[in-house]
Enzyme design. Sequence first.
Site, PDB file in Angstrom:
ATOM      1  CG  ASN A  95       7.871   4.808  -1.961  1.00 12.97           C
ATOM      2  OD1 ASN A  95       8.439   4.741  -3.048  1.00 12.97           O
ATOM      3  ND2 ASN A  95       7.211   5.886  -1.567  1.00 12.97           N
ATOM      4  CB  ALA A 155      -0.518  -1.316   5.346  1.00 13.35           C
ATOM      5  CD  GLU A 167      -2.553   2.164  15.087  1.00 16.27           C
ATOM      6  OE1 GLU A 167      -1.773   3.113  15.235  1.00 16.27           O
ATOM      7  OE2 GLU A 167      -2.448   1.357  14.168  1.00 16.27           O
ATOM      8  CG  HIS A 226       1.600   2.405  14.054  1.00 15.05           C
ATOM      9  ND1 HIS A 226       0.433   2.960  13.628  1.00 15.05           N
ATOM     10  CD2 HIS A 226       2.483   2.615  13.032  1.00 15.05           C
ATOM     11  CE1 HIS A 226       0.593   3.488  12.418  1.00 15.05           C
ATOM     12  NE2 HIS A 226       1.840   3.280  12.045  1.00 15.05           N
ATOM     13  CB  ALA A 258       8.295   4.478  10.753  1.00 14.14           C
TER      14      ALA A 258
HETATM   15  N1  LIG Z   1       3.680   0.422  10.268  1.00 18.07           N
HETATM   16  C1  LIG Z   1       4.187   1.627  10.116  1.00 18.07           C
HETATM   17  O1  LIG Z   1       4.743   2.209  11.032  1.00 18.07           O
HETATM   18  C2  LIG Z   1       4.120   2.288   8.771  1.00 18.07           C
HETATM   19  C3  LIG Z   1       5.157   3.164   8.394  1.00 18.07           C
HETATM   20  C4  LIG Z   1       5.128   3.737   7.128  1.00 18.07           C
HETATM   21  C5  LIG Z   1       4.051   3.481   6.270  1.00 18.07           C
HETATM   22  N2  LIG Z   1       3.038   2.671   6.689  1.00 18.07           N
HETATM   23  C6  LIG Z   1       1.896   2.392   5.808  1.00 18.07           C
HETATM   24  O2  LIG Z   1       2.294   1.476   4.794  1.00 18.07           O
HETATM   25  C7  LIG Z   1       1.446   1.644   3.666  1.00 18.07           C
HETATM   26  C8  LIG Z   1       2.272   1.660   2.387  1.00 18.07           C
HETATM   27  O3  LIG Z   1       3.175   2.747   2.407  1.00 18.07           O
HETATM   28  P1  LIG Z   1       4.080   3.100   1.136  1.00 18.07           P
HETATM   29  O4  LIG Z   1       5.117   4.056   1.614  1.00 18.07           O
HETATM   30  O5  LIG Z   1       4.525   1.882   0.429  1.00 18.07           O
HETATM   31  O6  LIG Z   1       3.014   3.897   0.249  1.00 18.07           O
HETATM   32  P2  LIG Z   1       3.059   4.152  -1.328  1.00 18.07           P
HETATM   33  O7  LIG Z   1       2.114   5.250  -1.607  1.00 18.07           O
HETATM   34  O8  LIG Z   1       4.467   4.281  -1.807  1.00 18.07           O
HETATM   35  O9  LIG Z   1       2.473   2.787  -1.941  1.00 18.07           O
HETATM   36  C9  LIG Z   1       1.153   2.379  -1.750  1.00 18.07           C
HETATM   37  C10 LIG Z   1       0.743   1.527  -2.941  1.00 18.07           C
HETATM   38  O10 LIG Z   1      -0.575   1.041  -2.697  1.00 18.07           O
HETATM   39  C11 LIG Z   1      -1.256   1.056  -3.937  1.00 18.07           C
HETATM   40  N3  LIG Z   1      -2.696   1.033  -3.714  1.00 18.07           N
HETATM   41  C12 LIG Z   1      -3.534   2.063  -3.421  1.00 18.07           C
HETATM   42  N4  LIG Z   1      -4.797   1.629  -3.307  1.00 18.07           N
HETATM   43  C13 LIG Z   1      -4.748   0.299  -3.539  1.00 18.07           C
HETATM   44  C14 LIG Z   1      -5.743  -0.719  -3.562  1.00 18.07           C
HETATM   45  N5  LIG Z   1      -7.012  -0.442  -3.315  1.00 18.07           N
HETATM   46  N6  LIG Z   1      -5.369  -1.986  -3.822  1.00 18.07           N
HETATM   47  C15 LIG Z   1      -4.060  -2.290  -4.038  1.00 18.07           C
HETATM   48  N7  LIG Z   1      -3.065  -1.363  -4.040  1.00 18.07           N
HETATM   49  C16 LIG Z   1      -3.418  -0.096  -3.787  1.00 18.07           C
HETATM   50  C17 LIG Z   1      -0.766   2.307  -4.638  1.00 18.07           C
HETATM   51  O11 LIG Z   1      -0.980   2.222  -6.036  1.00 18.07           O
HETATM   52  C18 LIG Z   1       0.717   2.301  -4.270  1.00 18.07           C
HETATM   53  O12 LIG Z   1       1.496   1.639  -5.255  1.00 18.07           O
HETATM   54  C19 LIG Z   1       0.643   2.911   3.934  1.00 18.07           C
HETATM   55  O13 LIG Z   1      -0.618   2.534   4.460  1.00 18.07           O
HETATM   56  C20 LIG Z   1       1.400   3.597   5.031  1.00 18.07           C
HETATM   57  O14 LIG Z   1       0.578   4.439   5.799  1.00 18.07           O
HETATM   58  C21 LIG Z   1       3.059   2.059   7.908  1.00 18.07           C
END
Ligand SMILES: NC(=O)c1ccc[n+]([C@@H]2O[C@H](COP(=O)([O-])OP(=O)(O)OC[C@H]3O[C@@H](n4cnc5c(N)ncnc54)[C@H](O)[C@@H]3O)[C@@H](O)[C@H]2O)c1
Length: 299
Positions: free
Chosen positions: A149, A225, A255, A273, A276
């Site tokens: 996403n 991430a 954290e 962090h 979001a």
């Molecule tokens: N900084 C923040 O405040 C914040 C906020 C929201 C999400 N996040 C983090 O961002 C990250 C991504 O979120 P998202 O909503 O896009 O998740 P998502 O599940 O929609 O997408 C994650 C993608 O990573 C891929 N993936 C999984 N393992 C993998 C690997 N070993 N190598 C390569 N790709 C791999 C999956 O196939 C998927 O397409 C997550 O870690 C989430 O926790 C951080």
Amino acid sequence: MKILICDKTETDAIERMRAAGLTVDTNFEITPEELSAVLPAYDGMVVRSRTKVRQSLIDVCPKLKVIVRGGVGLDTIDAEYARSKGITVMNTPKASSASVAELTIGYMFALARSIYKATATMKAEKWEKKAFEGDEIGGKTLGLIGIGNIGKEVAKRAAALGMSVLAYDPYVKTAEDVRLVSLDELLAQADYISLHLPKTKESQNMIDKAQFEKMKVGVRIVNCARGGIVNESALYEALTNGKVAGAALDVYGEEPPTDWKLAKLDTVICSPHIGAQTKEAQGRVAAEVADKLIEFSKK
Ligand SMILES: NC(=O)c1ccc[n+]([C@@H]2O[C@H](COP(=O)([O-])OP(=O)(O)OC[C@H]3O[C@@H](n4cnc5c(N)ncnc54)[C@H](O)[C@@H]3O)[C@@H](O)[C@H]2O)c1
């Protein structure tokens, strides 16, 4: 249904849940000890990233039917264990994607133009115009690790800025705005590398010393991430030996960090962090939490 909301959640969403007949209590500062004492009386709980839901807590709450995580990552919840006990675990997967993508793009601009350093010199009443020759991000190659996403939202924006976008994601077969490549090809070609994958056993320390060696000299890294996907010691070394020109970090192995040496580097810009943490994302997260709980209560 009796719900405990353990982390800050918008009032409108709480009122909507109450209007739908749910009994909702809030305690946004609840400690793990207090939680173990009161949660057994509840059918459901809402958490953000602050409150951890581990096996030991689940074990003392036989009444618990539903856990809703306002946000994406389920790494703060022993989700598989909860499901094995018949508890439904839900999150709000898309509500914050645009906000995290915007922070990522903002960080790339900030790295390219040294906005943070330039601001610091001006505040120190220094006019160091010649020290700040930057570069454009248009025409550069962005490598996205993970194209879910958030990765997709970043890709769309980066493509619109004239970047050429590569992505590595072994679980995805097709994606718009990007060319899917191997991790090695991405590491070798990218001017910017941005991480958008979950932290799993497989992804922990995925970017380590060996991966930094495969990158271009002067590459810039963005991690919005999860901490620990990039090995922090290897990143520190790559920043101090000049392989990596700059890094932007929103997430950390611990954290808050207990060791602040990465954050203190001149070549690092960082935030606590906040990916979001926009009014829009918080509103969407709370609304989705309310929708999901109201729907669950009708089953
Ligand atoms: N900084 C923040 O405040 C914040 C906020 C929201 C999400 N996040 C983090 O961002 C990250 C991504 O979120 P998202 O909503 O896009 O998740 P998502 O599940 O929609 O997408 C994650 C993608 O990573 C891929 N993936 C999984 N393992 C993998 C690997 N070993 N190598 C390569 N790709 C791999 C999956 O196939 C998927 O397409 C997550 O870690 C989430 O926790 C951080």
